[in-house]
Motif scaffolding. Structure first.
Motif, PDB file in Angstrom:
ATOM      1  N   GLY A   1       5.369   2.874   6.306  1.00 57.81           N
ATOM      2  CA  GLY A   1       5.217   4.129   5.576  1.00 57.81           C
ATOM      3  C   GLY A   1       5.196   5.310   6.528  1.00 57.81           C
ATOM      4  O   GLY A   1       5.850   6.337   6.296  1.00 57.81           O
ATOM      5  N   ALA A   2       4.453   5.171   7.629  1.00 53.82           N
ATOM      6  CA  ALA A   2       4.400   6.230   8.640  1.00 53.82           C
ATOM      7  C   ALA A   2       5.768   6.440   9.280  1.00 53.82           C
ATOM      8  O   ALA A   2       6.181   7.580   9.540  1.00 53.82           O
ATOM      9  CB  ALA A   2       3.367   5.874   9.706  1.00 53.82           C
ATOM     10  N   ALA A   3       6.478   5.338   9.525  1.00 54.00           N
ATOM     11  CA  ALA A   3       7.821   5.436  10.105  1.00 54.00           C
ATOM     12  C   ALA A   3       8.758   6.191   9.171  1.00 54.00           C
ATOM     13  O   ALA A   3       9.568   7.027   9.612  1.00 54.00           O
ATOM     14  CB  ALA A   3       8.366   4.038  10.386  1.00 54.00           C
ATOM     15  N   ASN A   4       8.639   5.917   7.892  1.00 50.67           N
ATOM     16  CA  ASN A   4       9.495   6.587   6.912  1.00 50.67           C
ATOM     17  C   ASN A   4       9.174   8.077   6.841  1.00 50.67           C
ATOM     18  O   ASN A   4      10.077   8.923   6.775  1.00 50.67           O
ATOM     19  CB  ASN A   4       9.310   5.937   5.540  1.00 50.67           C
ATOM     20  N   VAL A   5       7.889   8.415   6.867  1.00 49.77           N
ATOM     21  CA  VAL A   5       7.492   9.823   6.854  1.00 49.77           C
ATOM     22  C   VAL A   5       7.998  10.533   8.108  1.00 49.77           C
ATOM     23  O   VAL A   5       8.511  11.665   8.040  1.00 49.77           O
ATOM     24  CB  VAL A   5       5.958   9.956   6.739  1.00 49.77           C
TER      25      VAL A   5
ATOM     26  N   LEU B   1       0.807  -1.215   0.000  1.00 47.49           N
ATOM     27  CA  LEU B   1       0.000   0.000   0.000  1.00 47.49           C
ATOM     28  C   LEU B   1       0.844   1.271   0.000  1.00 47.49           C
ATOM     29  O   LEU B   1       0.531   2.243  -0.693  1.00 47.49           O
ATOM     30  CB  LEU B   1      -0.915  -0.023   1.233  1.00 47.49           C
ATOM     31  N   MET B   2       1.931   1.276   0.769  1.00 47.61           N
ATOM     32  CA  MET B   2       2.762   2.471   0.910  1.00 47.61           C
ATOM     33  C   MET B   2       4.042   2.408   0.086  1.00 47.61           C
ATOM     34  O   MET B   2       4.895   3.287   0.194  1.00 47.61           O
ATOM     35  CB  MET B   2       3.110   2.695   2.388  1.00 47.61           C
ATOM     36  N   GLY B   3       4.175   1.374  -0.740  1.00 46.36           N
ATOM     37  CA  GLY B   3       5.341   1.294  -1.617  1.00 46.36           C
ATOM     38  C   GLY B   3       6.660   1.144  -0.884  1.00 46.36           C
ATOM     39  O   GLY B   3       7.700   1.603  -1.364  1.00 46.36           O
ATOM     40  N   ILE B   4       6.639   0.490   0.276  1.00 55.74           N
ATOM     41  CA  ILE B   4       7.857   0.314   1.076  1.00 55.74           C
ATOM     42  C   ILE B   4       8.533  -0.996   0.700  1.00 55.74           C
ATOM     43  O   ILE B   4       7.896  -2.054   0.699  1.00 55.74           O
ATOM     44  CB  ILE B   4       7.518   0.314   2.583  1.00 55.74           C
ATOM     45  N   ASP B   5       9.833  -0.938   0.400  1.00 57.21           N
ATOM     46  CA  ASP B   5      10.540  -2.169   0.058  1.00 57.21           C
ATOM     47  C   ASP B   5      11.165  -2.797   1.308  1.00 57.21           C
ATOM     48  O   ASP B   5      11.199  -2.195   2.383  1.00 57.21           O
ATOM     49  CB  ASP B   5      11.602  -1.924  -1.022  1.00 57.21           C
ATOM     50  N   TYR B   6      11.635  -4.011   1.148  1.00 56.75           N
ATOM     51  CA  TYR B   6      12.168  -4.769   2.285  1.00 56.75           C
ATOM     52  C   TYR B   6      13.365  -4.082   2.949  1.00 56.75           C
ATOM     53  O   TYR B   6      13.396  -3.936   4.178  1.00 56.75           O
ATOM     54  CB  TYR B   6      12.534  -6.181   1.823  1.00 56.75           C
ATOM     55  N   PRO B   7      14.378  -3.640   2.184  1.00 55.38           N
ATOM     56  CA  PRO B   7      15.532  -2.997   2.827  1.00 55.38           C
ATOM     57  C   PRO B   7      15.156  -1.752   3.630  1.00 55.38           C
ATOM     58  O   PRO B   7      15.693  -1.517   4.710  1.00 55.38           O
ATOM     59  CB  PRO B   7      16.441  -2.645   1.640  1.00 55.38           C
TER      60      PRO B   7
END
Length: 302
Positions: A254-258, A220-226
């Motif tokens: 995704g929230a963590a990345n933001v 959903l948020m386009g987050i990859d494994y690495p």
């Protein structure tokens, strides 16, 4: 312009004569430029030169637009459509295999098994309950808007269906997506400045709300494994790439990345920086250049 890489004879001669790309000699024989290997070699050489034009590391957008119209028109409106076309084509390229994405041996085998299993599963039979923990499902049912939507469509506890498009790809309704974002932020990021509307708009841009993601972007948020692994957040455990196709897991990372990008390198960052960095990486952000996806984000935010 000549050949599959659309290289002009003048550019070819400059690359060979002045910029030390002598592998293929084309001086005085422009017909050689039509040969595929020669043409691709010169195209790659030209892109490499553009990537460090005037000894400044350039963005992908600059390189593509300068390749089309020359360095003087890299920010001119005449090359903007070409950049948009490039992005459209890029997004349709095949997804990389899981073996290229997940570097951990155990994750590789788990992902391979999961992907193999998914291929044998009827997409229409994928349910919310098969992609969500019982605790998170209870949170969804407790959301007034979600329960109203699910009850209206005849969903039953333990057998909540995911919506599917005409190609049988599962996706979230806007109500479901908003609920997932709100639950994740309330449980794990209560002190963060991240807003559910921002997460939902990013999801609209990177995945169009498709559960498995779009193109090379997972979930959903386009987050990859690495990225999920390196962020260091432990609210959800990711053992394989398949885990990132779970709506709650993808939304969490995704929230963590933001949240991380909002204070990148110890500085409070603007929303535009955060969005562009989320999509292209913080090292590729150039706020002085037009980013079509920022415009898409603004539209999705409305």
């Amino acid at each position: 312009m000549m050949g599959i890489m659309q290289i002009s004879p003048k550019t070819a001669e400059r690359l060979v004569r002045d910029l030390s790309y002598p592998t293929y000699e084309v001086d005085g024989n422009s017909k050689l430029i039509y040969k595929p290997f020669v043409n691709v070699y010169l195209g790659a050489a030209h892109l490499k030169w553009l990537s460090n034009f005037e000894q400044i590391e350039r963005s992908e957008e600059f390189m593509v637009r300068a390749y089309k119209g020359g360095t003087k028109k890299a920010t001119h409106k005449s090359t903007l459509k070409y950049w948009h076309n490039y992005l459209s084509v890029k997004e349709t390229l095949p997804t990389r295999t899981v073996f290229e994405v997940a570097p951990v041996p155990n994750a590789l085998s788990a992902s391979a098994t999961a992907v193999s299993t998914r291929k044998r599963t009827n997409p229409a039979k994928i349910t919310w309950d098969s992609r969500t923990s019982p605790e998170d499902m209870e949170e969804m049912w407790n959301n007034a808007n979600v329960s109203k939507e699910w009850n209206k469509s005849g969903e039953k506890r333990g057998k909540v269906r995911l919506s599917h498009d005409t190609e049988k790809r599962p996706y979230l309704s806007r109500t479901e997506q908003r609920a997932v974002a709100e639950i994740i932020l309330a449980k794990h990021f209560s002190t963060s400045v991240v807003k559910p509307t921002v997460l939902c708009a990013i999801a609209d841009v990177v995945s169009m709300r498709f559960v498995n993601g779009v193109g090379q972007r997972t979930g959903l948020m386009g987050i990859d494994y690495p990225t999920a692994r390196d962020l260091g957040y432990k609210g959800y455990i990711v053992k394989s790439l398949e885990d990132l196709t779970t709506p709650f897991v993808s939304m969490y990372f995704g929230a963590a990345n933001v949240a991380w990008l909002s204070e990148y390198e110890g500085r409070e960052r603007s929303p535009q920086f955060v969005v562009e960095a989320y999509i292209s990486g913080p090292q590729n952000v150039n706020l002085q250049e037009t980013c079509p996806r920022w415009l898409k984000f603004e539209e999705a935010l409305k």
